[in-house]
Write a protein that holds these residues in place. Structure first.
Motif, PDB file in Angstrom:
ATOM      1  N   ILE A 198       0.824  -1.207  -0.007  1.00 63.87           N
ATOM      2  CA  ILE A 198       0.055   0.034   0.039  1.00 63.87           C
ATOM      3  C   ILE A 198       0.884   1.303   0.041  1.00 63.87           C
ATOM      4  O   ILE A 198       0.727   2.137  -0.817  1.00 63.87           O
ATOM      5  CB  ILE A 198      -1.058   0.032   1.143  1.00 63.87           C
ATOM      6  N   VAL A 199       1.800   1.288   0.789  1.00 62.18           N
ATOM      7  CA  VAL A 199       2.936   2.363   0.971  1.00 62.18           C
ATOM      8  C   VAL A 199       3.333   2.674  -0.489  1.00 62.18           C
ATOM      9  O   VAL A 199       3.471   3.766  -0.773  1.00 62.18           O
ATOM     10  CB  VAL A 199       3.325   2.409   2.384  1.00 62.18           C
ATOM     11  N   PRO A 200       4.249   1.664  -0.795  1.00 56.30           N
ATOM     12  CA  PRO A 200       4.901   1.703  -2.057  1.00 56.30           C
ATOM     13  C   PRO A 200       3.932   2.218  -3.268  1.00 56.30           C
ATOM     14  O   PRO A 200       4.209   3.178  -4.141  1.00 56.30           O
ATOM     15  CB  PRO A 200       5.607   0.518  -2.197  1.00 56.30           C
ATOM     16  N   VAL A 201       2.812   1.598  -3.432  1.00 56.45           N
ATOM     17  CA  VAL A 201       1.950   1.972  -4.339  1.00 56.45           C
ATOM     18  C   VAL A 201       1.401   3.272  -4.296  1.00 56.45           C
ATOM     19  O   VAL A 201       1.296   3.979  -5.475  1.00 56.45           O
ATOM     20  CB  VAL A 201       0.787   1.114  -4.353  1.00 56.45           C
ATOM     21  N   THR A 202       1.250   3.948  -2.957  1.00 57.08           N
ATOM     22  CA  THR A 202       0.681   5.218  -3.131  1.00 57.08           C
ATOM     23  C   THR A 202       1.750   6.213  -3.112  1.00 57.08           C
ATOM     24  O   THR A 202       1.502   7.138  -4.015  1.00 57.08           O
ATOM     25  CB  THR A 202       0.284   5.360  -1.420  1.00 57.08           C
ATOM     26  N   VAL A 203       3.067   5.802  -2.780  1.00 61.97           N
ATOM     27  CA  VAL A 203       4.227   6.616  -3.447  1.00 61.97           C
ATOM     28  C   VAL A 203       4.361   6.772  -4.738  1.00 61.97           C
ATOM     29  O   VAL A 203       4.443   7.772  -5.555  1.00 61.97           O
ATOM     30  CB  VAL A 203       5.481   6.335  -2.601  1.00 61.97           C
ATOM     31  N   ILE A 204       4.284   5.521  -5.519  1.00 65.07           N
ATOM     32  CA  ILE A 204       4.476   5.559  -6.904  1.00 65.07           C
ATOM     33  C   ILE A 204       3.301   6.330  -7.626  1.00 65.07           C
ATOM     34  O   ILE A 204       3.657   7.115  -8.599  1.00 65.07           O
ATOM     35  CB  ILE A 204       4.449   4.044  -7.389  1.00 65.07           C
TER      36      ILE A 204
END
Length: 324
Positions: A198-204
């Protein structure tokens, strides 16, 4: 009748202690074997080309390409891990429980490192496109190397805690001999979902959305002929980056969402190769596509591949070749 029943067991001599083979036709088994073997070899081959290109040619050793090298290294290892999936075509795990847990342990580490590297790539592209004047001071080789080391260390440490019970007592969740199962606690699975998806996808998504907005604004400036000549050069690369954005995000989500849906599907999610083969294959296939998405769009990669295939990289001073 007894012989027929024994032939359906992974280990016929163990009788009731052995797992039963899933019902699968020979044609289906052959097709699966060919498909997995092809994806495995293609993954190893494509990522090996990326590794050789960036490692050998000095002109390609930039902060951005160093991130691509890290991603290619993780995907290269995934290609080898697929050999274990190929061994499970008949539904039986013939190696030890410790090998089973070790295989999945490294699969988790490599997957997390790959996702983390994708975040670093998105940050790199964001700075390069949205703040190009400060790119050379913000993004340096030393900082990129440190970030890559942190990502790999984090992946190792987190997955060690996540799979601790399985590492201490391999095979504790197996119900029969010939099975390869790991169990992920609900809390650990939820933490993995948040921190490694969730965090990596949000950042991307956030960073690339900003990149897309900048690219669109530059495109409008070009159409109205307001932009300077130097701006037009930057603008074209930004538009190209925005054009590949949709492919990167859609493929990433499509290949990783099924796995995280499975891992948090219950209070204690048990992952075995019979029920989770599809989601595992999806993740592995993404490693095959990564070099195509991140590298094949670069002209320098096509030039380096020609030099590698024709063995011209063995010539003296080939590392100084002009690929840009």
């Amino acid at each position: 009748m007894e012989t027929l029943e024994n032939s359906e067991l992974c280990f016929p001599h163990l009788f009731n202690a052995s797992c039963r083979k899933p019902k699968r036709s020979q044609t289906e088994a052959v097709v699966i074997f060919i498909l997995l073997s092809f994806v495995s070899l293609l993954t190893v081959f494509l990522n090996l080309l990326v590794i050789i290109s960036i490692s050998h040619f000095k002109q390609l050793q930039t902060p951005t390409n160093l991130l691509l090298l890290s991603l290619a290294a993780s995907d290269f290892l995934v290609g080898f891990l697929m050999c274990f999936q190929i061994m499970l075509i008949d539904g039986c795990w013939l190696l030890s429980d410790r090998v089973c847990v070790t295989y999945q342990y490294f699969a988790y580490i490599i997957t997390a490192a790959s996702v983390g590297t994708m975040v670093l790539i998105s940050v790199d592209r964001y700075v390069a496109i949205c703040d190009p004047l400060l790119y050379s001071t913000k993004i340096t080789m030393t900082r990129v190397q440190i970030c890559i080391a942190v990502i790999w260390f984090w992946s190792f440490a987190f997955q060690t805690m996540n799979l601790g019970d399985n590492l201490i007592e391999p095979g504790r969740y197996n119900t029969c001999i010939g099975e390869c199962i790991i169990a992920v606690n609900y809390i650990a699975g939820l933490a993995d979902l948040i921190l490694n998806f969730i965090v990596p996808v949000t950042v991307i998504v956030v960073l690339y959305t900003r990149v897309f907005v900048v690219a669109v604004s530059h495109a409008r400036a070009m159409r109205s002929q307001i932009a300077a000549v130097t701006l037009v050069t930057v603008k074209r690369s930004e538009i190209k980056a925005a054009r590949t954005l949709g492919v990167v995000i859609v493929v990433f989500l499509m290949f990783f969402l099924p796995f995280y849906f499975v891992t948090v599907g219950g209070e204690d999610t048990v992952i075995n190769f019979s029920t989770a083969a599809f989601v595992i294959f999806m993740i592995f296939s993404n490693s095959c596509l990564n070099p195509i998405i991140y590298a094949f769009f670069y002209p320098w990669f096509r030039k380096s591949v020609r030099l590698i295939i024709t063995l011209k990289l063995l010539q003296r001073d080939s590392c100084e070749a002009n690929l840009l």
